[in-house]
Design a protein around this motif. Structure first.
Motif, PDB file in Angstrom:
ATOM      1  N   GLN A 190       0.823  -1.211   0.000  1.00 50.43           N
ATOM      2  CA  GLN A 190       0.000   0.000   0.000  1.00 50.43           C
ATOM      3  C   GLN A 190       0.857   1.262   0.000  1.00 50.43           C
ATOM      4  O   GLN A 190       0.540   2.252  -0.658  1.00 50.43           O
ATOM      5  CB  GLN A 190      -0.928  -0.015   1.215  1.00 50.43           C
ATOM      6  CG  GLN A 190      -2.004  -1.092   1.149  1.00 50.43           C
ATOM      7  CD  GLN A 190      -2.740  -1.289   2.461  1.00 50.43           C
ATOM      8  OE1 GLN A 190      -2.465  -0.596   3.452  1.00 50.43           O
ATOM      9  NE2 GLN A 190      -3.663  -2.237   2.496  1.00 50.43           N
ATOM     10  N   PHE A 191       1.965   1.215   0.756  1.00 51.86           N
ATOM     11  CA  PHE A 191       2.888   2.354   0.805  1.00 51.86           C
ATOM     12  C   PHE A 191       3.462   2.637  -0.582  1.00 51.86           C
ATOM     13  O   PHE A 191       3.484   3.790  -1.036  1.00 51.86           O
ATOM     14  CB  PHE A 191       4.014   2.037   1.788  1.00 51.86           C
ATOM     15  CG  PHE A 191       5.097   3.084   1.838  1.00 51.86           C
ATOM     16  CD1 PHE A 191       4.994   4.184   2.673  1.00 51.86           C
ATOM     17  CD2 PHE A 191       6.240   2.970   1.043  1.00 51.86           C
ATOM     18  CE1 PHE A 191       5.983   5.151   2.719  1.00 51.86           C
ATOM     19  CE2 PHE A 191       7.235   3.923   1.077  1.00 51.86           C
ATOM     20  CZ  PHE A 191       7.106   5.015   1.919  1.00 51.86           C
ATOM     21  N   ALA A 192       3.922   1.597  -1.253  1.00 50.34           N
ATOM     22  CA  ALA A 192       4.514   1.773  -2.583  1.00 50.34           C
ATOM     23  C   ALA A 192       3.488   2.281  -3.584  1.00 50.34           C
ATOM     24  O   ALA A 192       3.770   3.190  -4.389  1.00 50.34           O
ATOM     25  CB  ALA A 192       5.114   0.449  -3.061  1.00 50.34           C
ATOM     26  N   LEU A 193       2.284   1.724  -3.551  1.00 48.66           N
ATOM     27  CA  LEU A 193       1.240   2.156  -4.477  1.00 48.66           C
ATOM     28  C   LEU A 193       0.848   3.610  -4.216  1.00 48.66           C
ATOM     29  O   LEU A 193       0.624   4.375  -5.152  1.00 48.66           O
ATOM     30  CB  LEU A 193       0.017   1.247  -4.349  1.00 48.66           C
ATOM     31  CG  LEU A 193       0.205  -0.214  -4.782  1.00 48.66           C
ATOM     32  CD1 LEU A 193      -1.057  -1.022  -4.509  1.00 48.66           C
ATOM     33  CD2 LEU A 193       0.578  -0.304  -6.254  1.00 48.66           C
ATOM     34  N   ALA A 194       0.777   3.989  -2.931  1.00 51.01           N
ATOM     35  CA  ALA A 194       0.401   5.357  -2.581  1.00 51.01           C
ATOM     36  C   ALA A 194       1.424   6.364  -3.073  1.00 51.01           C
ATOM     37  O   ALA A 194       1.071   7.494  -3.438  1.00 51.01           O
ATOM     38  CB  ALA A 194       0.231   5.475  -1.064  1.00 51.01           C
ATOM     39  N   HIS A 195       2.700   5.968  -3.099  1.00 52.09           N
ATOM     40  CA  HIS A 195       3.767   6.874  -3.542  1.00 52.09           C
ATOM     41  C   HIS A 195       4.176   6.619  -5.002  1.00 52.09           C
ATOM     42  O   HIS A 195       5.191   7.123  -5.467  1.00 52.09           O
ATOM     43  CB  HIS A 195       4.991   6.726  -2.628  1.00 52.09           C
ATOM     44  CG  HIS A 195       4.768   7.275  -1.252  1.00 52.09           C
ATOM     45  ND1 HIS A 195       4.233   6.521  -0.231  1.00 52.09           N
ATOM     46  CD2 HIS A 195       4.989   8.514  -0.726  1.00 52.09           C
ATOM     47  CE1 HIS A 195       4.143   7.262   0.859  1.00 52.09           C
ATOM     48  NE2 HIS A 195       4.588   8.463   0.588  1.00 52.09           N
ATOM     49  N   GLN A 196       3.367   5.788  -5.687  1.00 52.79           N
ATOM     50  CA  GLN A 196       3.564   5.519  -7.120  1.00 52.79           C
ATOM     51  C   GLN A 196       4.972   4.976  -7.419  1.00 52.79           C
ATOM     52  O   GLN A 196       5.602   5.359  -8.406  1.00 52.79           O
ATOM     53  CB  GLN A 196       3.294   6.783  -7.941  1.00 52.79           C
ATOM     54  CG  GLN A 196       1.865   7.297  -7.797  1.00 52.79           C
ATOM     55  CD  GLN A 196       1.590   8.529  -8.634  1.00 52.79           C
ATOM     56  OE1 GLN A 196       2.495   9.256  -9.017  1.00 52.79           O
ATOM     57  NE2 GLN A 196       0.320   8.781  -8.936  1.00 52.79           N
ATOM     58  N   ILE A 197       5.415   4.077  -6.550  1.00 56.92           N
ATOM     59  CA  ILE A 197       6.695   3.410  -6.771  1.00 56.92           C
ATOM     60  C   ILE A 197       6.412   2.062  -7.429  1.00 56.92           C
ATOM     61  O   ILE A 197       5.676   1.246  -6.869  1.00 56.92           O
ATOM     62  CB  ILE A 197       7.453   3.187  -5.445  1.00 56.92           C
ATOM     63  CG1 ILE A 197       7.612   4.501  -4.682  1.00 56.92           C
ATOM     64  CG2 ILE A 197       8.818   2.558  -5.708  1.00 56.92           C
ATOM     65  CD1 ILE A 197       8.185   4.330  -3.285  1.00 56.92           C
ATOM     66  N   PRO A 198       6.956   1.795  -8.608  1.00 60.69           N
ATOM     67  CA  PRO A 198       6.712   0.509  -9.272  1.00 60.69           C
ATOM     68  C   PRO A 198       7.124  -0.674  -8.393  1.00 60.69           C
ATOM     69  O   PRO A 198       8.144  -0.618  -7.716  1.00 60.69           O
ATOM     70  CB  PRO A 198       7.589   0.595 -10.534  1.00 60.69           C
ATOM     71  CG  PRO A 198       7.745   2.059 -10.775  1.00 60.69           C
ATOM     72  CD  PRO A 198       7.788   2.701  -9.427  1.00 60.69           C
TER      73      PRO A 198
END
Length: 304
Positions: A144-152
């Motif tokens: 969720q953290f990665a998706l929220a910060h748009q990190i592939p």
């Protein structure tokens, strides 16, 4: 099968890249300033997910990364350079840190979070997930953290050899729902299952980054410049050719009025930010040097 066909198959055979441990880092400043001109892919996962074993398997070396029987023992960040591709794998400490104090867990969690958000070199996170387990809360939070910060994300199911095909298929389906883009890849450090596919995913993510394109374009510019200079040297033998310097060295020398225009390099925002960080670093180093000199002088006067 003909000899030509055999040779063709050998040429198409995938060659595993080399992993070289270049730096061991402990602070956010070290993390953000490490290899500023190259792409980073972070390796993240829970403390007992088998990250060190996977690194050794990818490198085809037994003891490149230390494998510990105590989850959460690793407290540093290891930076591995991928050769010959030229990008970096950032081996982050496993989240969870069950054997560490609450204060220390919070310190590392904050450091890793800032690195993932603020490091401009980061192009993807390879998140390692235990294939034997149902999706865990800590892993869901990282996703969720990665998706929220748009990190592939590059989802990787480790220890797949310890599961049946049915269990692997079920786990892939569960994570595919939670991670919309990219089906998880089931791998095994013990049997070598899908390690070649994982390398190709990592290389592809690095090649699609602005860093790789920038270096490739700079290489093309250098080739074109060298070609023009070689032609001029063949045409006018008596004319002395100017020495070619790297980008950093060129700044030390004044540009001649008669020097021909050089092709301009494509500069990205990340590259500009990296240069700005380097300039700030030099200023801080100079201030520290002057301060140390002054303190040494004062101490000398006190002794007198």
């Amino acid at each position: 099968m003909s000899n030509t066909s055999i040779e063709s198959n050998k040429l198409e055979e995938f060659k595993f890249p080399q992993l070289v441990l270049e730096q061991t880092l402990y602070t956010l400043a070290q993390l953000k300033n490490a290899a500023p001109d190259f792409a980073h892919i972070a390796l993240a996962g829970r403390s007992n997910v088998g990250k060190s074993s996977l690194i050794n398997a990818l490198a085809r070396r037994r003891q490149l990364a230390k494998v510990s029987a105590t989850p959460g023992k690793t407290r540093s960040v290891n930076l591995y350079k991928v050769e010959p591709q030229g990008f970096y794998l950032t081996d982050l400490p496993g989240y969870g840190y069950a054997k560490r104090s609450k204060a220390e867990r919070e310190l590392w969690a904050n450091l890793i979070e800032k690195y993932l958000v603020e490091c401009e070199n980061l192009v993807a996170i390879a998140i390692l997930l235990d294939c034997r387990l149902e999706p865990q809360d800590a892993d869901k939070m990282m996703v969720q953290f990665a998706l929220a910060h748009q990190i592939p994300l590059i989802p990787v199911l480790t220890k797949a050899d310890k599961c049946t095909q049915k269990e692997r298929t079920e786990r892939i389906s569960q994570w595919t729902v939670l991670i919309p883009r990219g089906e998880p890849l089931a791998v095994s450090s013990q049997t070598g299952m899908s390690l070649e596919k994982l390398w190709k995913k990592l290389i592809s993510a690095a090649e699609q980054s602005a860093f790789t394109h920038s270096h490739a374009e700079e290489g093309e510019n250098r080739s074109e410049t060298n070609s023009v200079e070689n032609q001029a040297e063949n045409t006018v033998q008596e004319e002395e050719q100017p020495e070619i310097f790297s980008a950093r060295e060129a700044k030390k020398f004044p540009v001649s009025v008669n020097e021909p225009d050089k092709p301009k390099k494509n500069r990205t925002k990340r590259g500009a930010a990296a240069r700005e960080r380097e300039a700030r670093k030099k200023v801080l180093q100079e201030k520290a040097r002057i301060k140390a000199k002054e303190e040494k002088s004062r101490a000398k006067h006190k002794r007198k």
